[in-house]
Design a protein around this motif. Structure first.
Motif: not given
Length: 239
Positions: A149-168
């Motif tokens: 779960v820790d590894k998956l959460q770190r990967a999700l952070i990367q995906a969430a940052l990309k989502d923020a950049k796309d939204k911006a």
């Protein structure tokens, strides 16, 4: 210098101050990025407690410790890794009972809890029967977990940052602007106080959706907060 020259100098100075103030204005865009993923359990956690009461603390301690040793051996025999077993949580307190409105101290209560994680979910039925046969005072609630779960959460952070950049990028484009440098980013923590001392204008973009895992669901979610500097295309900084 005559008075007209002095007034001209004042006007020029005022214009320069105004231009400098405008150049110091930071326009920012704050966005929230989300990411989620279905999670498949690949292990389970369980705990059980042994308890003894008696006047002699040493005797009841030895009895409970013997039960814990038997339980630990049982778990290891059923392919539970020794490193996944924890059994040093001990509680000792007075054994007091009420007798005709009088509190009588009868000795001590000694409790010790065994916690373990098994990486074979299918082994649960067999293990719980064997654990129950040891007659523990209490058996805890089953918890299904994922070991990565820790590894998956770190990967999700990367995906969430990309989502923020796309939204911006989408928001800035709609306003005839471009996204510049990142001024702040966090996994939900608020920006430091007085971060934008120059009182730059901030456009807020908050998601209306709330992603949260309900009991029984196997979904992990991540939210990040990112603040970008934005500028109009015509005023883009030159390298």
């Amino acid at each position: 210098m005559d008075k007209y020259g002095f007034k001209t100098l004042l006007v020029i100075s005022a214009l320069l101050v105004s231009m400098f103030a405008d150049s110091q204005t930071i326009r920012t865009l704050a966005v929230t990025g989300h990411a989620e993923q279905q999670l498949t359990p690949d292990a389970f956690n369980l705990n059980f407690t042994f308890e003894e009461k008696g006047a002699d603390l040493v005797s009841i301690k030895n009895a409970v410790d013997k039960q814990v040793a038997q339980a630990t051996a049982l778990l290891i025999d059923n392919n539970v890794l020794e490193s996944n077993i924890r059994s040093m949580d001990v509680t000792v307190y007075p054994w007091v009972e009420n007798d005709q409105r009088q509190r009588i101290n009868k000795g001590f209560v000694y409790r010790r809890t065994v916690y373990f994680m098994h990486t074979d979910i299918d082994a649960f039925d067999a293990i719980i029967k064997k654990v129950a046969a040891l007659s523990p005072q209490q058996i805890g609630q089953l918890a299904l977990v994922n070991q990565n779960v820790d590894k998956l959460q770190r990967a999700l952070i990367q995906a969430a940052l990309k989502d923020a950049k796309d939204k911006a990028d989408e928001m800035a484009s709609a306003m005839g602007m471009e996204v510049g440098h990142v001024l702040f980013m966090s996994d939900g923590t608020s920006p430091p106080e007085h971060m934008f001392e120059r009182k730059g204008r901030m456009l807020m973009a908050e998601s209306a959706d709330s992603f949260s895992s309900m009991p029984g669901e196997n979904t992990i979610t991540t939210k990040v907060e990112v603040v970008f500097e934005v500028h109009t295309v015509s005023s883009r900084p030159q390298n």
